[in-house]
Design a protein around this motif. Structure first.
Motif, PDB file in Angstrom:
ATOM      1  N   SER A   2       0.830  -1.195   0.000  1.00  0.00           N
ATOM      2  CA  SER A   2       0.000   0.000   0.000  1.00  0.00           C
ATOM      3  C   SER A   2       0.866   1.248   0.000  1.00  0.00           C
ATOM      4  O   SER A   2       2.066   1.207   0.241  1.00  0.00           O
ATOM      5  N   GLN A  21      -4.734 -13.174   1.577  1.00  0.00           N
ATOM      6  CA  GLN A  21      -5.145 -11.772   1.624  1.00  0.00           C
ATOM      7  C   GLN A  21      -4.340 -10.954   0.611  1.00  0.00           C
ATOM      8  O   GLN A  21      -3.111 -11.065   0.553  1.00  0.00           O
ATOM      9  N   ILE A  23      -3.747  -7.065  -0.175  1.00  0.00           N
ATOM     10  CA  ILE A  23      -3.976  -5.752   0.424  1.00  0.00           C
ATOM     11  C   ILE A  23      -3.128  -4.719  -0.310  1.00  0.00           C
ATOM     12  O   ILE A  23      -1.922  -4.598  -0.071  1.00  0.00           O
ATOM     13  N   PRO A  25      -4.120  -1.070  -1.084  1.00  0.00           N
ATOM     14  CA  PRO A  25      -4.792   0.225  -1.183  1.00  0.00           C
ATOM     15  C   PRO A  25      -3.805   1.354  -1.447  1.00  0.00           C
ATOM     16  O   PRO A  25      -2.585   1.161  -1.405  1.00  0.00           O
ATOM     17  N   ASP A  45      -8.391  -6.025  -0.629  1.00  0.00           N
ATOM     18  CA  ASP A  45      -8.525  -4.598  -0.332  1.00  0.00           C
ATOM     19  C   ASP A  45      -7.833  -3.811  -1.438  1.00  0.00           C
ATOM     20  O   ASP A  45      -6.601  -3.781  -1.515  1.00  0.00           O
ATOM     21  N   SER A  47      -8.866  -0.512  -2.018  1.00  0.00           N
ATOM     22  CA  SER A  47      -9.414   0.816  -1.762  1.00  0.00           C
ATOM     23  C   SER A  47      -8.412   1.901  -2.135  1.00  0.00           C
ATOM     24  O   SER A  47      -7.211   1.658  -2.240  1.00  0.00           O
ATOM     25  N   THR A  67     -14.283 -11.031   2.162  1.00  0.00           N
ATOM     26  CA  THR A  67     -14.258  -9.586   2.373  1.00  0.00           C
ATOM     27  C   THR A  67     -13.711  -8.875   1.140  1.00  0.00           C
ATOM     28  O   THR A  67     -12.644  -9.233   0.643  1.00  0.00           O
ATOM     29  N   ASP A  69     -13.042  -4.881  -0.255  1.00  0.00           N
ATOM     30  CA  ASP A  69     -13.031  -3.438  -0.015  1.00  0.00           C
ATOM     31  C   ASP A  69     -12.649  -2.728  -1.309  1.00  0.00           C
ATOM     32  O   ASP A  69     -11.499  -2.790  -1.744  1.00  0.00           O
ATOM     33  N   LEU A 193     -11.475  -2.075  10.042  1.00  0.00           N
ATOM     34  CA  LEU A 193     -12.298  -2.127   8.838  1.00  0.00           C
ATOM     35  C   LEU A 193     -13.737  -2.480   9.169  1.00  0.00           C
ATOM     36  O   LEU A 193     -14.590  -1.627   9.239  1.00  0.00           O
ATOM     37  N   TYR A 219      -6.389 -10.069   9.604  1.00  0.00           N
ATOM     38  CA  TYR A 219      -6.318  -8.965   8.642  1.00  0.00           C
ATOM     39  C   TYR A 219      -6.158  -7.644   9.368  1.00  0.00           C
ATOM     40  O   TYR A 219      -5.314  -6.832   9.027  1.00  0.00           O
ATOM     41  N   ARG A 223      -2.828  -5.309   8.859  1.00  0.00           N
ATOM     42  CA  ARG A 223      -2.958  -4.025   8.188  1.00  0.00           C
ATOM     43  C   ARG A 223      -2.512  -2.889   9.108  1.00  0.00           C
ATOM     44  O   ARG A 223      -1.846  -1.971   8.691  1.00  0.00           O
TER      45      ARG A 223
END
Length: 249
Positions: A2, A21, A23, A25, A45, A47, A67, A69, A193, A219, A223
């Motif tokens: 991220s 996962q 991730i 973003p 994720d 996002s 999940t 996002d 989240l 998660y 994160r």
């Protein structure tokens, strides 16, 4: 991964079949990376990117995805998410979504569609929904509710042009809890989240609350640590070496 400047085609993930996962973003991605062929993937994720479409082709074979996002992107619509049988948590706030077929969200437990451009939602129908934010859209009337566990539902309609008297009557008639936008955002973002929304909805015992964290804790903690936040102590306890090896973040 991220807070970088990734753009263009994302590297292939097909060799990461153990991935749990994804991730990524706060980048410049214009499309969701292909997650096809990742049977163990449980969380995505993406996002805070520049994504304009959610294509279900990207998730072929993701039978365990729980999940998703896609908040803070440029989405105008959502596909039929019933094709993701394990999906329970959806965050699609801060987009330009103007219409939603809620029948396609029938299996979801937590839904955040705040800060979009929804003008009409005739029926809110779900068998498992526990919490939903529709705050800051352009809804002029509350939706009709077809919820199995209606009295346990947390629903946020703040920031819509609904007459206060109509809104008050709606909550009283349906005997549901009115949730403010601040409470909804505190639930869906921050260090967890989706953490605590289901806890608040059910008012469960500490043991059951810990069970909710066990489901999402790996998660949440990962994160938080990777983005400079301090994870809750019980969340950190849930992160083992095997989980860390199965995360791209």
């Amino acid at each position: 991964m991220s807070f970088n400047k990734f753009s263009g085609p994302f590297p292939s993930l097909t060799e990461n079949s153990a991935l749990i996962q994804l991730i990524i973003p706060h980048n410049n991605l214009e499309e969701i990376p292909s997650c096809s062929g990742l049977p163990n993937l449980k969380l995505v994720d993406v996002s805070f990117n520049d994504i304009a479409e959610v294509s279900l082709k990207k998730f072929e074979g993701c039978t365990k995805l729980e999940t998703l996002d896609v908040s803070n992107n440029h989405l105008r619509s959502l596909p039929d998410l019933s094709q993701l049988p394990a999906l329970r948590h959806l965050k699609a706030s801060h987009n330009q979504i103007s219409g939603v077929n809620f029948k396609s969200l029938n299996n979801l437990e937590l839904v955040h569609l705040g800060h979009n451009k929804l003008e009409e939602l005739k029926t809110l129908e779900s068998k498992d929904l526990m919490a939903c934010s529709l705050a800051f859209n352009n809804l002029h009337e509350p939706p009709n509710l077809k919820i199995h566990h209606l009295m346990e539902l947390l629903l946020c309609l703040d920031g819509n042009p609904i007459k206060p008297s109509v809104l008050k009557a709606f909550y009283l008639e349906n005997s549901i809890q009115q949730t403010s936008a601040t409470e909804a955002n505190a639930t869906f973002v921050g260090t967890g989240l989706f953490k605590s929304f289901s806890e608040a909805a059910h008012g469960d015992s500490k043991q059951k609350k810990r069970g909710t964290k066990r489901k999402m804790g790996s998660y949440c903690g990962l994160r938080c640590m990777r983005n400079g936040y301090e994870a809750d102590e019980d969340e950190e306890d849930l992160i083992d070496e095997e989980q860390q090896a199965c995360v791209i973040a």
